[in-house]
Design a protein around this motif. Structure first.
Motif, mmCIF file in Angstrom:
data_model
loop_
_atom_site.group_PDB
_atom_site.id
_atom_site.type_symbol
_atom_site.label_atom_id
_atom_site.label_comp_id
_atom_site.label_asym_id
_atom_site.label_seq_id
_atom_site.Cartn_x
_atom_site.Cartn_y
_atom_site.Cartn_z
ATOM 1 N N TRP A 168 105.302 26.936 17.935
ATOM 2 C CA TRP A 168 105.458 26.472 19.319
ATOM 3 C C TRP A 168 104.370 27.012 20.247
ATOM 4 O O TRP A 168 103.771 26.247 21.015
ATOM 5 N N PRO B 266 112.693 31.932 21.746
ATOM 6 C CA PRO B 266 112.722 30.480 22.014
ATOM 7 C C PRO B 266 114.118 30.032 22.434
ATOM 8 O O PRO B 266 115.108 30.366 21.767
ATOM 9 N N ALA C 21 101.551 24.690 22.094
ATOM 10 C CA ALA C 21 101.440 24.679 23.557
ATOM 11 C C ALA C 21 99.996 24.874 24.002
ATOM 12 O O ALA C 21 99.508 24.155 24.885
ATOM 13 N N LEU D 29 108.364 31.401 23.877
ATOM 14 C CA LEU D 29 108.227 30.516 22.718
ATOM 15 C C LEU D 29 108.048 31.304 21.424
ATOM 16 O O LEU D 29 108.524 30.891 20.362
ATOM 17 N N VAL E 239 106.343 24.529 26.907
ATOM 18 C CA VAL E 239 105.079 23.986 26.408
ATOM 19 C C VAL E 239 104.298 23.347 27.544
ATOM 20 O O VAL E 239 103.076 23.516 27.665
ATOM 21 N N ARG F 79 112.398 24.197 25.629
ATOM 22 C CA ARG F 79 111.184 24.518 24.869
ATOM 23 C C ARG F 79 110.022 23.619 25.289
ATOM 24 O O ARG F 79 108.890 24.081 25.457
ATOM 25 N N LEU F 80 110.312 22.349 25.447
ATOM 26 C CA LEU F 80 109.258 21.424 25.863
ATOM 27 C C LEU F 80 108.770 21.746 27.274
ATOM 28 O O LEU F 80 107.582 21.589 27.574
#
Length: 441
Positions: free
Chosen positions: A186, A132, A190, A128, A143, A139-140
């Protein structure tokens, strides 16, 4: 398709210790996690969120938890390799086989403990911050990995929070030092999501909007282990406001005995963890004021000891009394297969395994040091990953060695990141050299 097959193969390799055992591997604390969820109470040092994760797989003898852990591990490793331009199936397969055979990784992937997720959180934060992925879904997913890891263990909360501080410093100084400047939004989001998830899950499961309790008792156990508690009591007792003064002559010399032995003053005389917590906090705080240099020396010594203490298999014994008890109480239908497993029959002697794992880990740590020394001659991604992993390993050693009692398991669960980062460096350099070789006529 070939990458998918490599990932599936890696996931299978990472669960082999459990398959060979005949049941997922367990530690003393494993039962406490699913008991915290099923009993709707906050166990000391036992995350209810990770307990819920285990409980979902209970009808299938916890195998779903192991499969998920193996899948997420393989995905993160492949994502890191891809971020460094290492995509050839033969190379990725070689790296995965190396990790499965020569590091502690599969022994944590196959274990019903949140230990594995600390290292996974490190990789996810690295990606991240520095690499990224372009797709929002990925990305989610990163996280989510960090958030679950943070919610699952107190030490991971400390480690990831520390990494955010390091990333912020690197962003401020990156231009002047010639290092890559990380993204902060990010990774910070997270870790924040994980802290919120820890509070929210504890409230949803146990009705308490609080972090997992027990931290002050672990800190006090460190004082017992280093002799600081005995010195404090010698200097301050008798004191009617200190209940421990009555039992200071019975204070054990080992911190683990203080926490877990039934005849410890903590468990026999002082009412247990929750009752003693306020006094533990007081002694920790006042001793920091009274003996700051002693604390500093103990912290540095503990960090140094923990950094090089990482034997594979620590705690994988046959008689895990707490987990046995919770299994009998909450999952009696699993007792036959649980007791028939190799671990419960004979335990594990991993001395032969450590003849490989320990040299690989030590050599990898030295190798990462060489990478950093030669950083200016190497591609920035190579030195960035090496530096980030070393910072994470030092941070983990500081948290576990300075704030708790050094234990091989604490560093063993993350030290596989060093061989992995070194493998990425070697594969990246080889790829670079192949790309610069002129074509033959």
């Amino acid at each position: 398709m070939s990458t998918v097959l490599v990932g599936v193969g890696a996931s299978a390799a990472f669960v082999l210790p459990a398959v060979w055992n005949g049941f997922p591997l367990v530690f003393h604390d494993s039962g406490g996690y699913f008991a915290a969820f099923m009993g709707r109470e906050l166990g000391f040092g036992r995350s209810a969120a990770y307990g819920a994760f285990l409980a979902v797989g209970l009808p299938l003898a916890f195998w779903p938890a192991i499969v998920v852990q193996a899948f997420v591990t393989a995905w993160l490793i492949l994502a890191t390799l891809r971020a460094h331009g290492i995509v050839r199936p033969a190379v990725t397969a070689a790296v995965l086989v190396f990790l499965a055979a020569a590091t502690s990784l599969p022994w944590y992937t196959a274990q019903l403990m949140p230990d594995l997720w600390a290292a996974l959180a490190v990789l996810a934060i690295y990606l991240l911050a520095f690499r990224p992925p372009p797709r929002m879904a990925e990305r989610l997913a990163l996280v989510a990995v960090v958030a679950f890891a943070v919610a699952g263990h107190m030490a991971t909360q400390g480690l990831t929070t520390g990494l955010i501080v390091v990333l912020a410093a690197a962003r401020l100084a990156g231009g002047r030092l010639g290092i890559e400047r990380p993204a902060l939004a990010w990774p910070t989001a997270a870790v924040a999501a994980g802290l919120i998830a820890a509070l929210a899950s504890n409230y949803a499961i146990a009705g308490r909007f609080a972090f997992t309790p027990g931290g002050s008792n672990f800190l006090f156990a460190r004082l017992v282990h280093t002799g600081i508690a005995a010195r404090y009591l010698d200097d301050n007792c008798p004191d009617p406001s200190l209940e421990l003064c009555k039992f200071r002559r019975a204070l054990p010399t080992l911190g683990e005995d203080w926490l877990w032995e039934p005849d410890s003053p903590l468990n026999r005389d002082l009412g247990g963890w929750e009752v003693f917590a306020p006094e533990a906090e007081r002694i920790v705080t006042e001793s920091l004021v009274d003996y700051p240099l002693v604390h500093l020396g103990a912290a540095l010594a503990g960090t140094a000891e923990q950094f090089v203490k990482f034997d594979t298999g620590d705690g994988l014994v046959s008689w895990t009394w707490s987990t046995h008890y919770e299994m009998e109480r909450l999952a009696p239908q699993l007792l036959p297969v649980f007791k028939a497993a190799r671990q419960q029959q004979d335990g594990f002697d991993l001395s032969a395994v450590n003849l490989l794992h320990l040299p690989v880990a030590f050599a990898s740590l030295l190798g990462l040091g060489v990478v950093l020394v030669a950083a200016r001659r190497l591609p920035a991604p190579t030195s960035t990953l090496a530096g980030f992993v070393l910072v994470a390993l030092l941070g983990n050693a500081a948290i576990c060695g300075a704030l708790s009692i050094p234990n091989a398991r604490y560093q063993s669960r993350v030290v596989w990141l060093a061989p992995f980062a070194l493998a990425v460096a070697v594969a990246g350099l080889r790829r670079r050299s192949e790309a610069t070789v002129p074509a033959q006529a």
